[in-house]
Motif scaffolding. Structure first.
Motif, mmCIF file in Angstrom:
data_model
loop_
_atom_site.group_PDB
_atom_site.id
_atom_site.type_symbol
_atom_site.label_atom_id
_atom_site.label_comp_id
_atom_site.label_asym_id
_atom_site.label_seq_id
_atom_site.Cartn_x
_atom_site.Cartn_y
_atom_site.Cartn_z
ATOM 1 N N ALA A 38 0.828 -1.205 0.000
ATOM 2 C CA ALA A 38 0.000 0.000 0.000
ATOM 3 C C ALA A 38 0.864 1.257 0.000
ATOM 4 C CB ALA A 38 -0.920 0.000 1.218
ATOM 5 N N GLU A 39 2.043 1.155 0.584
ATOM 6 C CA GLU A 39 2.999 2.262 0.611
ATOM 7 C C GLU A 39 4.383 1.669 0.839
ATOM 8 O OE1 GLU A 39 1.961 4.829 3.856
ATOM 9 O OE2 GLU A 39 2.012 3.209 5.340
ATOM 10 N N ARG A 40 5.385 2.341 0.286
ATOM 11 C CA ARG A 40 6.770 1.885 0.415
ATOM 12 C C ARG A 40 7.587 3.073 0.903
ATOM 13 N NH1 ARG A 40 6.670 0.280 -5.723
ATOM 14 N NH2 ARG A 40 5.527 2.242 -5.546
ATOM 15 N N ILE A 41 8.016 2.988 2.149
ATOM 16 C CA ILE A 41 8.628 4.137 2.814
ATOM 17 C C ILE A 41 10.068 3.818 3.193
ATOM 18 C CG2 ILE A 41 8.425 5.780 4.713
ATOM 19 C CD1 ILE A 41 5.500 4.770 5.040
ATOM 20 N N ALA A 42 10.978 4.715 2.833
ATOM 21 C CA ALA A 42 12.353 4.669 3.327
ATOM 22 C C ALA A 42 12.498 5.762 4.374
ATOM 23 C CB ALA A 42 13.343 4.883 2.190
ATOM 24 N N THR A 43 12.898 5.388 5.571
ATOM 25 C CA THR A 43 13.074 6.355 6.650
ATOM 26 C C THR A 43 14.564 6.580 6.852
ATOM 27 O OG1 THR A 43 11.027 5.609 7.694
ATOM 28 C CG2 THR A 43 12.550 6.888 9.051
ATOM 29 N N TYR A 44 15.000 7.790 6.565
ATOM 30 C CA TYR A 44 16.426 8.106 6.467
ATOM 31 C C TYR A 44 16.903 8.899 7.677
ATOM 32 C CZ TYR A 44 20.660 10.391 4.608
ATOM 33 O OH TYR A 44 21.929 10.872 4.419
#
Length: 308
Positions: A38-44
């Motif tokens: 549903a969503e693809r998140i990279a947390t940097y």
């Protein structure tokens, strides 16, 4: 009536030391996971690494930002969140998940606690798949293991986390080493209970996770995965892991020069289910440091990937 796929968020934490392998690995993950997130998140987290992480080959913020921009442009990820280090946000996350703002932001070794929880908190899905940025996955056939994991979580109400098999087959004794063949019997069940929940990768039921809060530390300064494991057990929840080897995950034990040099070849090997049956270390670890890389190079040469 067509079955509706539950909303699953993909979340990966990223830091500057990931730069040497980040882009190839995330592209590999999306191929191998083969799932409509549903969503693809990279947390940097662009901050300086601490503890054991400071000893790794370091990239720069500029390198990582360029990689993330390419992944966004190619629609492999949908969003990049930058970890905020304001006192207000730290307070919010620690109070929400531990009920205690005095919890250390990182564990004794420098591994993230606050960053992981911040990333998970930003997910909107009913389920989330969290993964470290260096994990490699094998998939037999087209079907993603995540569908099986979701089926499990929906069927077994005491399961909070599902994972694929940890590593490909490995010789367990002298007979298997001599014959190059596994004599392990075929599992009778598709899944087994695993007592420890690693933060390397997991598919989690978010509602059950929230029902576990606040998290409890068995010891001050412990890794987040220890707190998760301790809390899940205390609250009556379990992690189940896949049996068999239709799907497996493997983790590079070191991000050393050998690993970075041969990364494309190692990814090719994993995607094709190629591995040294007799190899050093735990079955879920890929050892490439020093002489250990030769175990992987040998099978790559055998399959024509590398020249003699």
């Amino acid at each position: 009536m067509a079955q509706i796929t539950p909303r699953v968020s993909f979340t990966v934490n990223v830091c500057n030391s990931d730069a040497p392998y980040l882009e190839q690995t995330l592209r590999h993950m999306m191929r191998q996971l083969n799932f409509p997130f549903a969503e693809r998140i990279a947390t940097y987290d662009p901050g300086r690494q601490e503890g054991k992480y400071a000893e790794r080959i370091q990239g720069s913020q500029n390198e990582v930002e360029q990689i993330l921009q390419r992944l966004l442009a190619d629609k492999l990820i949908d969003r990049v969140d930058v970890v905020p280090w304001t006192e207000a946000e730290q307070h919010r996350i620690l109070m929400k998940y531990f009920g205690d703002e005095q919890i250390d932001l990182k564990d004794f070794s420098g591994a993230p606690i606050y960053q992981y929880l911040y990333a998970m908190d930003a997910c909107a899905g009913d389920y989330l798949f969290h993964v470290d940025s260096d994990m490699l996955f094998y998939r037999q056939g087209d079907r993603s293991w995540l569908y099986d994991g979701l089926d499990l979580l929906q069927r077994e109400k005491n399961v909070i986390v599902a994972t694929p098999q940890g590593g490909p087959p490995q010789a367990r004794n002298w007979l298997e080493k001599v014959t190059g063949h596994s004599f392990e019997s075929k599992p009778k069940m598709d899944w087994h209970h695993a007592s420890f929940t690693s933060t390397r990768y997991f598919l989690m039921d978010v509602a059950r996770f929230h029902a576990c809060l606040p998290l409890q530390q068995a010891k001050p300064g412990e890794p987040l995965e220890n707190s998760l494991s301790h809390t899940f057990t205390h609250k009556g929840y379990q992690r189940w892991s896949m049996n068999g080897h239709n799907h497996w995950a493997i983790h590079p034990w070191r991000h050393d020069e050998n690993y970075v040099r041969y990364l494309d070849d190692l990814i090719w090997a994993v995607e094709h289910g190629i591995y040294p049956f007799t190899r050093t270390g735990f079955k879920w670890d890929m050892r490439t440091e020093g002489e250990h890389i030769k175990e992987w190079l040998a099978v790559l040469r055998k399959h024509g990937r590398l020249q003699e």
